[in-house]
Scaffold this motif. Structure first.
Motif, short mmCIF file in Angstrom:
data_model
loop_
_atom_site.label_atom_id
_atom_site.label_comp_id
_atom_site.label_asym_id
_atom_site.label_seq_id
_atom_site.Cartn_x
_atom_site.Cartn_y
_atom_site.Cartn_z
N ASP A 69 47.33 38.80 45.71
CA ASP A 69 46.50 39.57 46.07
C ASP A 69 45.37 40.12 45.26
O ASP A 69 45.87 40.79 44.21
N ALA A 70 44.19 40.09 45.74
CA ALA A 70 43.08 40.89 44.56
C ALA A 70 43.30 42.33 44.37
O ALA A 70 43.23 42.70 43.32
N GLY A 71 43.90 43.03 45.37
CA GLY A 71 44.02 44.50 45.04
C GLY A 71 45.21 44.60 44.02
O GLY A 71 45.23 45.34 43.16
N TYR A 72 46.28 43.76 44.46
CA TYR A 72 47.51 43.81 43.61
C TYR A 72 47.17 43.45 42.00
O TYR A 72 47.64 43.84 41.01
N LEU A 73 46.37 42.19 42.08
CA LEU A 73 46.01 41.80 40.65
C LEU A 73 45.16 43.02 40.03
O LEU A 73 45.41 43.38 38.55
N SER A 74 44.39 43.66 40.59
CA SER A 74 43.12 44.60 39.95
C SER A 74 44.35 45.97 39.40
O SER A 74 44.18 46.32 38.46
N ARG A 75 45.48 46.08 40.21
CA ARG A 75 46.30 47.03 39.87
C ARG A 75 47.06 46.73 38.41
O ARG A 75 47.42 47.84 37.55
N LEU A 76 47.64 45.66 38.61
CA LEU A 76 48.14 45.05 37.25
C LEU A 76 47.48 44.86 36.05
O LEU A 76 47.81 45.29 34.96
#
Length: 325
Positions: A69-76
């Motif tokens: 997910d784009a949001g999860y990737l951004s947090r990682l």
């Protein structure tokens, strides 16, 4: 098979796959909170791997590679940035896009993880002999192919396939796969298997190393093709191209063309003036490869040696040999 029996069969297959998944995830440590007892989760480790293997990786590429997910990737990515392992650079061609790369600390962390991962797999395979290790790798390739694993998971630099000399067991594989594929695709009988076995036996027993050769095409540890160059038994100076095979899973990758080109190059360098081959008109893909390589059809005959009525064809290519000293 009745609908009820069919459902029971599918349910059994589902249960087997789920059991394999449970065992395998435990075996390779997917369930561990820290990947390889490191400071990283498995997903963070995969993220470092993909960034390390792509120049100027982008978020869209990582989403496609990892299915995140784009949001999860951004947090990682933000977490790795705060640890000074990853840096972002704005694209010079698209101001909306950022390129990701590893910092020196990130590269050091990735190298450590990568070496440890290789060591863990080596330990896993160490108790197995060479034949068993090859079975494991080939089975993994079969699973990936049949379940549609995307080539996008591979490094950009990974070749589609490699050609190599045969190893222990490869020549038996040539006989087996010819028999299986030609029976399934064309209905050819055991007399064809006998022919293939004789060709392989002749190669093994009487091989002239300077003028005869076999190549195995391998893709990610799995055999996907073969071909032989052998001396013509009745025509001095003529080579025979024999037993060209390409697995269905590798068709369209250029394996057949590369194998034929390798035969032509070898035959020319070995001093043959002509290379000849025997095929059948139903083998349309192979015939297209031969024609594209410059081979010409020189003879036809009808036969039923392998069961169905077939038109056998002899093709030949004249070679401009290099002068010898």
């Amino acid at each position: 098979m009745s609908a009820r029996s069919s459902k029971r069969s599918v349910d059994g297959h589902v249960a087997t796959v789920r059991r394999f998944n449970r065992d395998y995830t435990r075996l390779v440590g997917v369930l561990d909170e820290r990947h390889l007892q490191s400071a990283f989760s498995l997903t963070e480790g995969r993220l470092l791997f993909e960034i390390a293997h792509h120049d100027a990786a982008t978020a869209s590429l990582l989403i496609a590679k990892l299915g995140l997910d784009a949001g999860y990737l951004s947090r990682l990515i933000g977490r790795l940035e705060r640890r000074r392992l990853v840096r972002r650079t704005r694209s010079s061609t698209d101001g909306r896009e950022w390129h990701l790369s590893l910092t020196p600390s990130g590269r050091a962390a990735f190298r450590s993880l990568d070496e440890q991962a290789s060591d863990e797999v080596a330990k896993l395979l160490a108790p197995l002999d060479d034949a068993a290790r090859r079975r494991v790798v080939e089975s993994m390739g079969t699973i990936a192919t049949l379940l549609g694993a995307s080539d996008k998971s591979a490094s950009e630099e990974e070749p589609a396939f490699v050609l190599r000399p045969p190893r222990a067991g490869d020549l038996g594989w040539v006989v087996q796969r010819h028999g299986e594929l030609y029976e399934r695709e064309y209905g050819w009988n055991e007399r064809f298997i006998a022919l293939v076995a004789r060709v392989v036996a002749n190669y093994i027993e009487g091989r002239d190393e300077a003028r005869e050769r076999c190549w195995i095409a391998e893709r990610r540890g799995t055999n996907v093709g073969s071909v032989f160059v052998m001396k013509h038994p009745e025509r001095p100076g003529v080579a025979k191209l024999r037993l060209l095979l390409v697995e269905p899973s590798a068709r369209g990758l250029g394996v057949g063309r590369r194998l034929v080109d390798e035969c032509t190059r070898f035959a020319r360098d070995a001093g043959y003036h002509t290379i000849s081959l025997w095929t059948n008109s139903v083998l349309e893909s192979a015939r297209r490869i031969y024609a594209a390589a410059g081979y010409r059809l020189v003879r036809e005959e009808v036969h039923d040696t392998f069961g169905p009525t077939l038109t056998a064809e002899t093709w030949e290519l004249a070679l401009a040999t290099h002068p010898t000293s």
